[in-house]
Design an enzyme around this catalytic site. Structure first.
Site, PDB file in Angstrom:
ATOM      1  CB  CYS B  83      50.314  38.481  41.467  1.00 17.77           C
ATOM      2  SG  CYS B  83      52.019  38.132  41.099  1.00 17.77           S
ATOM      3  CB  SER B 207      54.798  41.529  49.253  1.00 15.97           C
ATOM      4  OG  SER B 207      55.064  41.136  47.925  1.00 15.97           O
ATOM      5  CE  LYS B 328      57.800  44.994  53.539  1.00 17.66           C
ATOM      6  NZ  LYS B 328      57.702  43.768  54.331  1.00 17.66           N
ATOM      7  CG  HIS B 332      51.995  39.023  47.123  1.00 22.15           C
ATOM      8  ND1 HIS B 332      50.746  38.751  46.601  1.00 22.15           N
ATOM      9  CD2 HIS B 332      52.772  39.378  46.054  1.00 22.15           C
ATOM     10  CE1 HIS B 332      50.770  38.938  45.286  1.00 22.15           C
ATOM     11  NE2 HIS B 332      51.986  39.302  44.930  1.00 22.15           N
TER      12      HIS B 332
END
Lengths: 140, 387
Positions: B83, B207, B328, B332
């Site tokens: 990520c 998220s 959130k 994401h």
């Protein structure tokens, strides 16, 4: 997961075998070629006792593929008595009875299967410690 | 090494883009950033992406995106750090221009998560963790964060309901961001009633799975005004790492990767944590927002949740976070997220954010992008250039 990979990991999965640093005495799980504490490279196999306590846990309701049939199940971080922490499912326990600090011990169980005709994976899980449920006999 | 600046930004809305593929999203963001910087060519393209191979069955996206963005022939590679991929790509772009080897670099982050059934996406995201020792235990990425949150509640005597402050703030801010996935507020009551995914993490701690792309154009700071009236200086873009598996950390509640990355960034930029006006935090789960605030030096260990409940994280608070919705509320798209954060920080420093989320007197904005449960962390500090 493929067959060679699971075969390679048999000592870890079935025996909870890691390493111990011959220079500084630190234990490691998974096994490591380099000791993270002293950077020494002289490590030897070490089989953990499998006794420990729950450091944290979660009850999984939305599972990854291949684990749907087991929900709700408990995954925990377990602090082994050698001072190493491992990730594993808890078994033979009601999710409501799990608590941080609970004494547990390693058992060998089915981890999952890769479809109807696929490999069945076995490996370590932890259950509440039998005969000494509160871990009172220990000095930790 | 020479100073570098961001002179162009581009982003696609964060959505479930059923009608668009990975290359379309990436190209849209790249072209928007190039238009913003008034450039027609670039020397290098760094693509941040985590799961193109697994979910779109497409690797080699560096050359592919360059080709479709009309940049055929230039240097182009993909950078992967789970990520944290987008900011890791930005880091490469920054280094390339700083070194003098590259004059105009583009960093784009792109992710297409809605291509396959959601089970496949859940499994793919779990590849950020240790496959042999975490994922094989039935541990999803949500569950890893749940282990952290449970221990945090136990150590610091914080209740589950207290974490609502992060979600409420993120959704309140996302309403004003047209590129955000969600435009509906969330109340504490809704948070308390949300469906449990991996206890204690519920749906509103998490998220959303989403698609998107964001890009920036990087040039030498001394040439920045050839491209933009509002260049933003990259004061630091620093990487720190930690163990991939959560269980290998002595104190999982202290994100060492965050500490290492943030400290390096503060030192490089010559700033203190209190100099930061806006902090785009990696709130993939509300617990990550709390732990990031603490390890970045903005809150003492164990205090972030309390401070959030006292209003410190809102646009008028002591350290505003998730000002454009955060992970959130904005969404994401994992390998794109780090550059969404950077684009949002640039908007703050250009005074181009909506009034409702404007923060007064921001000199430095900080974006912090995290791969996995904290194994790769990239902290970017952006500075307003005085005209």
């Amino acid at each position: 997961m493929d067959i060679p990979r699971n075969w390679r990991l048999r000592d870890q999965r079935y025996r909870l075998q890691g390493t111990r640093c011959a220079s500084c005495g630190a234990h490691h799980f998974p096994p490591r070629p380099v000791c993270p504490r002293c950077r020494g490279r002289h490590v030897e196999p070490y089989r953990f006792t499998g006794r420990g306590r729950v450091y944290s846990y979660t009850v999984v309701y939305q599972a990854p593929e291949g684990f749907e049939q087991y929900v709700p199940y408990v995954v925990a971080l377990v602090d082994l008595e050698e001072g190493v922490r491992v990730t594993a499912q808890l078994t033979d326990v009601d999710p409501e009875e799990v608590a941080i600090g609970m004494p547990v011990e390693m058992v060998l169980r089915k981890l999952g299967e890769e479809g109807e005709r696929g490999l069945i994976l076995y490996g370590y899980k932890f259950r509440p410690r039998i005969g000494d449920p509160k871990g009172e006999a220990e000095s930790d | 090494m020479r100073d570098v600046a961001i002179v162009g930004i581009g982003q696609t809305p964060v959505r479930e883009h059923w009608d668009r593929g990975l290359r379309d999203l990436a190209v849209e963001a790249v072209l928007a950033a190039m238009d913003d910087a008034h450039v027609r060519r670039a020397d290098a393209l760094y693509v941040g992406n985590m799961l193109s191979g697994t979910l779109s069955f497409q690797e080699h996206v560096g050359a592919l995106i360059a080709e479709y963005a009309g940049l055929e022939g230039i240097e182009a590679v993909k950078v992967e750090a789970a990520c944290g991929s987008a900011a890791a790509a930005l880091r490469q772009a920054v280094l390339a221009v700083q070194s003098g080897q590259v004059e105009v670099a583009i960093a784009v982050g792109v992710e297409k998560l809605t291509e396959l059934a959601s089970k496949c996406t859940t499994n793919a995201l779990a590849m950020a963790a240790d496959a042999d020792y975490e994922a094989v235990m039935g541990l999803s990425f949500v569950a890893i964060n749940a282990l952290l949150m449970r221990r945090y509640m136990y150590e610091y005597g914080v209740s589950k309901e207290d974490f609502a402050a992060f979600t409420v703030n993120a959704h309140a801010n996302a309403r004003h961001n047209p590129f955000a996935m969600f435009h509906t507020p969330v109340t504490r009551e809704q948070y308390a009633a949300a469906k449990m995914i991996a206890d204690p993490i519920n749906l509103l701690d998490s998220s959303p799975v989403s698609d998107g792309a964001a890009a920036v154009v990087i040039v030498p700071a001394e040439r920045a005004r050839e491209f933009s009236d509002k260049p933003v200086r990259v004061a630091a873009c620093e990487v720190g790492t930690d163990t991939v598996a959560l269980d290998n950390r002595a104190n999982p509640l202290w994100l060492k990767g965050v500490e290492r990355s943030a400290r390096r960034a503060y030192r490089r930029a010559g700033v203190e944590p209190q100099d930061i006006g806006v902090f785009e935090v990696h709130d993939a789960f509300s617990i990550m927002a709390a732990l990031s605030l603490e390890a970045s030096g903005l809150a003492e260990p164990g205090t972030a949740v309390r401070l959030a409940n006292e209003g410190a994280i809102t646009p008028t608070g002591q350290f505003p976070i998730a000002t454009m919705g955060g992970l959130k509320g904005r969404g994401h798209p994992v390998g794109a997220t780090g550059l969404y954060q950077v684009v949002e920080c640039v908007l703050h420093l250009r005074d181009e954010v909506p009034d409702a989320v404007r923060v007064e007197g921001v000199q430095y904005a900080m974006a912090q992008n995290i791969g996995g449960s904290g194994a790769t962390v990239i902290t970017t500090l952006l500075e307003r250039l005085i005209t």
